[in-house]
Motif scaffolding. Structure first.
Motif, PDB file in Angstrom:
ATOM      1  N   THR A 177      -2.192  -9.409  -6.487  1.00  0.00           N
ATOM      2  CA  THR A 177      -2.230  -8.410  -7.844  1.00  0.00           C
ATOM      3  C   THR A 177      -2.417  -9.538  -8.893  1.00  0.00           C
ATOM      4  OG1 THR A 177       0.143  -8.311  -7.703  1.00  0.00           O
ATOM      5  CG2 THR A 177      -1.227  -6.488  -6.697  1.00  0.00           C
ATOM      6  N   ARG A 178      -1.579 -10.835  -8.796  1.00  0.00           N
ATOM      7  CA  ARG A 178      -1.821 -11.699  -9.832  1.00  0.00           C
ATOM      8  C   ARG A 178      -3.027 -12.383 -10.152  1.00  0.00           C
ATOM      9  NH1 ARG A 178       2.869 -16.676  -9.688  1.00  0.00           N
ATOM     10  NH2 ARG A 178       4.000 -14.725 -10.596  1.00  0.00           N
ATOM     11  N   GLN A 179      -3.723 -12.510  -9.068  1.00  0.00           N
ATOM     12  CA  GLN A 179      -5.060 -13.181  -9.120  1.00  0.00           C
ATOM     13  C   GLN A 179      -6.094 -12.045  -9.671  1.00  0.00           C
ATOM     14  OE1 GLN A 179      -6.031 -14.229  -5.003  1.00  0.00           O
ATOM     15  NE2 GLN A 179      -4.706 -15.888  -5.038  1.00  0.00           N
ATOM     16  N   HIS A 217      -8.491  -6.179   0.802  1.00  0.00           N
ATOM     17  CA  HIS A 217      -9.309  -5.029   0.724  1.00  0.00           C
ATOM     18  C   HIS A 217      -8.721  -3.774  -0.274  1.00  0.00           C
ATOM     19  CE1 HIS A 217     -11.183  -6.270   4.768  1.00  0.00           C
ATOM     20  NE2 HIS A 217     -11.530  -6.842   3.762  1.00  0.00           N
ATOM     21  N   LEU A 218      -7.507  -3.440   0.330  1.00  0.00           N
ATOM     22  CA  LEU A 218      -6.716  -2.512  -0.247  1.00  0.00           C
ATOM     23  C   LEU A 218      -6.443  -2.505  -1.636  1.00  0.00           C
ATOM     24  CD1 LEU A 218      -4.430  -1.021   2.386  1.00  0.00           C
ATOM     25  CD2 LEU A 218      -6.625  -0.189   1.625  1.00  0.00           C
ATOM     26  N   VAL A 219      -5.806  -3.771  -1.977  1.00  0.00           N
ATOM     27  CA  VAL A 219      -5.470  -4.268  -3.527  1.00  0.00           C
ATOM     28  C   VAL A 219      -6.578  -4.309  -4.242  1.00  0.00           C
ATOM     29  CG1 VAL A 219      -4.504  -6.110  -4.940  1.00  0.00           C
ATOM     30  CG2 VAL A 219      -3.541  -5.558  -2.813  1.00  0.00           C
ATOM     31  N   ARG A 220      -7.917  -4.614  -3.941  1.00  0.00           N
ATOM     32  CA  ARG A 220      -9.101  -4.795  -4.670  1.00  0.00           C
ATOM     33  C   ARG A 220      -9.473  -3.193  -4.919  1.00  0.00           C
ATOM     34  NH1 ARG A 220     -11.336  -9.666  -5.813  1.00  0.00           N
ATOM     35  NH2 ARG A 220     -10.568 -11.459  -4.422  1.00  0.00           N
ATOM     36  N   SER A 221      -9.372  -2.292  -3.978  1.00  0.00           N
ATOM     37  CA  SER A 221      -9.813  -1.143  -4.013  1.00  0.00           C
ATOM     38  C   SER A 221      -9.173  -0.088  -4.762  1.00  0.00           C
ATOM     39  CB  SER A 221     -10.286  -0.522  -2.697  1.00  0.00           C
ATOM     40  OG  SER A 221      -9.265  -0.196  -1.744  1.00  0.00           O
ATOM     41  N   VAL A 222      -7.793  -0.100  -4.595  1.00  0.00           N
ATOM     42  CA  VAL A 222      -6.884   0.862  -4.999  1.00  0.00           C
ATOM     43  C   VAL A 222      -6.665   0.382  -6.355  1.00  0.00           C
ATOM     44  CG1 VAL A 222      -4.681   1.750  -4.748  1.00  0.00           C
ATOM     45  CG2 VAL A 222      -6.053   1.201  -2.775  1.00  0.00           C
ATOM     46  N   LYS A 223      -6.209  -1.030  -6.886  1.00  0.00           N
ATOM     47  CA  LYS A 223      -5.905  -1.756  -7.801  1.00  0.00           C
ATOM     48  C   LYS A 223      -4.567  -1.113  -8.627  1.00  0.00           C
ATOM     49  CE  LYS A 223     -10.613  -3.078  -9.878  1.00  0.00           C
ATOM     50  NZ  LYS A 223     -11.063  -2.657  -8.511  1.00  0.00           N
ATOM     51  N   SER A 231       8.122  -8.942 -10.481  1.00  0.00           N
ATOM     52  CA  SER A 231       7.000  -7.955  -9.889  1.00  0.00           C
ATOM     53  C   SER A 231       7.417  -7.795  -8.470  1.00  0.00           C
ATOM     54  CB  SER A 231       5.522  -8.720  -9.892  1.00  0.00           C
ATOM     55  OG  SER A 231       5.440  -9.968  -9.072  1.00  0.00           O
ATOM     56  N   VAL A 232       8.357  -8.275  -7.923  1.00  0.00           N
ATOM     57  CA  VAL A 232       8.714  -8.091  -6.639  1.00  0.00           C
ATOM     58  C   VAL A 232      10.251  -7.567  -6.689  1.00  0.00           C
ATOM     59  CG1 VAL A 232       9.203  -8.433  -4.128  1.00  0.00           C
ATOM     60  CG2 VAL A 232       7.097  -9.322  -5.290  1.00  0.00           C
ATOM     61  N   LEU A 233      10.785  -6.622  -6.175  1.00  0.00           N
ATOM     62  CA  LEU A 233      11.985  -5.952  -6.553  1.00  0.00           C
ATOM     63  C   LEU A 233      12.799  -5.148  -5.110  1.00  0.00           C
ATOM     64  CD1 LEU A 233      14.129  -5.794  -8.753  1.00  0.00           C
ATOM     65  CD2 LEU A 233      13.409  -3.343  -9.128  1.00  0.00           C
ATOM     66  N   PRO A 234      13.813  -5.824  -4.672  1.00  0.00           N
ATOM     67  CA  PRO A 234      14.344  -5.186  -3.307  1.00  0.00           C
ATOM     68  C   PRO A 234      14.973  -3.936  -3.464  1.00  0.00           C
ATOM     69  CG  PRO A 234      15.856  -6.771  -4.129  1.00  0.00           C
ATOM     70  CD  PRO A 234      14.579  -6.961  -5.179  1.00  0.00           C
ATOM     71  N   VAL A 235      14.979  -2.978  -2.705  1.00  0.00           N
ATOM     72  CA  VAL A 235      15.576  -1.609  -2.721  1.00  0.00           C
ATOM     73  C   VAL A 235      16.540  -1.907  -1.390  1.00  0.00           C
ATOM     74  CG1 VAL A 235      15.629   0.931  -3.053  1.00  0.00           C
ATOM     75  CG2 VAL A 235      13.901  -0.629  -4.050  1.00  0.00           C
ATOM     76  N   PRO A 236      17.666  -2.166  -1.385  1.00  0.00           N
ATOM     77  CA  PRO A 236      18.149  -2.589  -0.257  1.00  0.00           C
ATOM     78  C   PRO A 236      18.958  -1.457   0.582  1.00  0.00           C
ATOM     79  CG  PRO A 236      19.722  -3.334  -1.969  1.00  0.00           C
ATOM     80  CD  PRO A 236      18.278  -2.642  -2.704  1.00  0.00           C
ATOM     81  N   PHE A 237      18.285  -0.285   1.055  1.00  0.00           N
ATOM     82  CA  PHE A 237      18.887   0.792   1.799  1.00  0.00           C
ATOM     83  C   PHE A 237      18.047   1.150   2.838  1.00  0.00           C
ATOM     84  CE2 PHE A 237      19.867   1.085  -2.639  1.00  0.00           C
ATOM     85  CZ  PHE A 237      21.159   1.058  -2.674  1.00  0.00           C
TER      86      PHE A 237
END
Length: 298
Positions: free
Chosen positions: A151-153, A123-129, A204-210
């Motif tokens: 998001t890829r789809q 729902h949110l990915v489609r509405s917010v883009k 597209s996916v990046l860790p921020v390890p803090f």
């Protein structure tokens, strides 16, 4: 009856004091008694006593965030490189992954989460883009990988930043015995990265390890803002309240905050209380989508 007796006792003391103080005490007692009576047949009130109500400003001092956010937001297409430059010495953490000393300790895929595939994500990915998604609380990356797939789809060029210290919690390996450990260092970060590699989402996916506090404050200083921010780290009131307030400061205008575990046994002592109080302070509406809470800032 007990509440009435308490009120009478307070009023008796108040009448012995100077009139301005007495009037103030009477006003507070009247307000609180009316609020408690009106709420007695519904859910627990945000404030359980008159002392909690009158001391609220002092309580919130402990959660005040003073970091100044940059007035020059980083453009979405530059966010990934900004993180690489500031956190990883300008190199992708996925380069030459996995290192030899942990390769045999990782499973090809070990994806686990809670509420990570709810309809709220679609729902949110489609509405917010969203161009930038910030996830606070990642564990093994189930919801991050799910959002990356969505998001890829949709053909979106979305960067997902996963904020987590990747330490788990004391005793979590009792439930996840297959997560390796080397010299006391649990391999949650490495298994998360292995999962991302397996699904081919390293760009597209990046860790921020803090910790969430340190990472969100640095995002604020650096000018990294999110269109969609998920809060799913600590579930006690203090942790949830701090994360929500820090995240709201780096939410782009019109962006959306959301999170899991709005309905739990903790009720008014955990996430539910933090979300409800935050929305009241900012004049925002809390929407519910399954077990998830959603706050749309637009």
């Amino acid at each position: 009856m007990k509440q009435e007796n308490n009120a009478k006792a307070i009023l008796a003391i108040a009448m012995k004091l100077s009139k301005p103080i007495a009037y103030l005490i009477i006003l507070l007692v009247t307000y609180t008694m009316g609020y408690l009576i009106a709420s007695s047949s519904s859910s627990p009130p945000p404030f359980s006593s008159i002392s909690e109500l009158t001391n609220l400003p002092n309580q919130l001092d402990h959660f005040r965030v003073t970091t100044r956010c940059s007035d020059r937001p980083v453009q979405p297409e530059l966010v990934r490189q900004t993180i690489l430059d500031r956190v990883f010495n300008s190199r992708s953490p996925y380069d030459n992954f996995p290192p030899p000393h942990v390769r045999d300790l990782l499973r090809t895929k070990r994806v686990k989460g809670w509420g990570s595939y709810g309809a709220v994500f679609d729902h949110l990915v489609r509405s917010v883009k969203p161009r930038i998604i910030i996830e606070v609380g990642t564990f093994l990356g189930a919801s991050a990988i799910h959002m990356a797939n969505l998001t890829r789809q949709l053909g979106l060029r979305t960067q997902i930043l996963c904020v987590d210290d990747f330490r788990g919690w004391p005793g979590f390996r009792d439930r996840f015995k297959d997560i390796g450990m080397v010299n006391g260092d649990v391999l949650l970060l490495q298994q998360f990265m292995q999962n991302v590699v397996s699904f081919n989402f390293t760009e597209s996916v990046l860790p921020v390890p803090f910790s969430s506090a340190s990472a969100l404050e640095k995002f604020c200083e650096w000018g990294i803002f999110g269109d969609l921010i998920e809060i799913d780290a600590g579930h006690d009131f203090n942790s949830a309240w701090a994360d929500i307030n820090r995240a709201y400061r780096i939410l782009r205008p019109g962006g959306v905050l959301f999170g899991h575990d709005y309905f739990t046994a903790a009720a008014n002592r955990g996430v539910h209380r933090a979300v409800t109080l935050f929305a009241q302070f900012h004049g925002l509406k809390v929407m519910v989508d399954g077990q998830h809470w959603v706050i749309d800032s637009s």
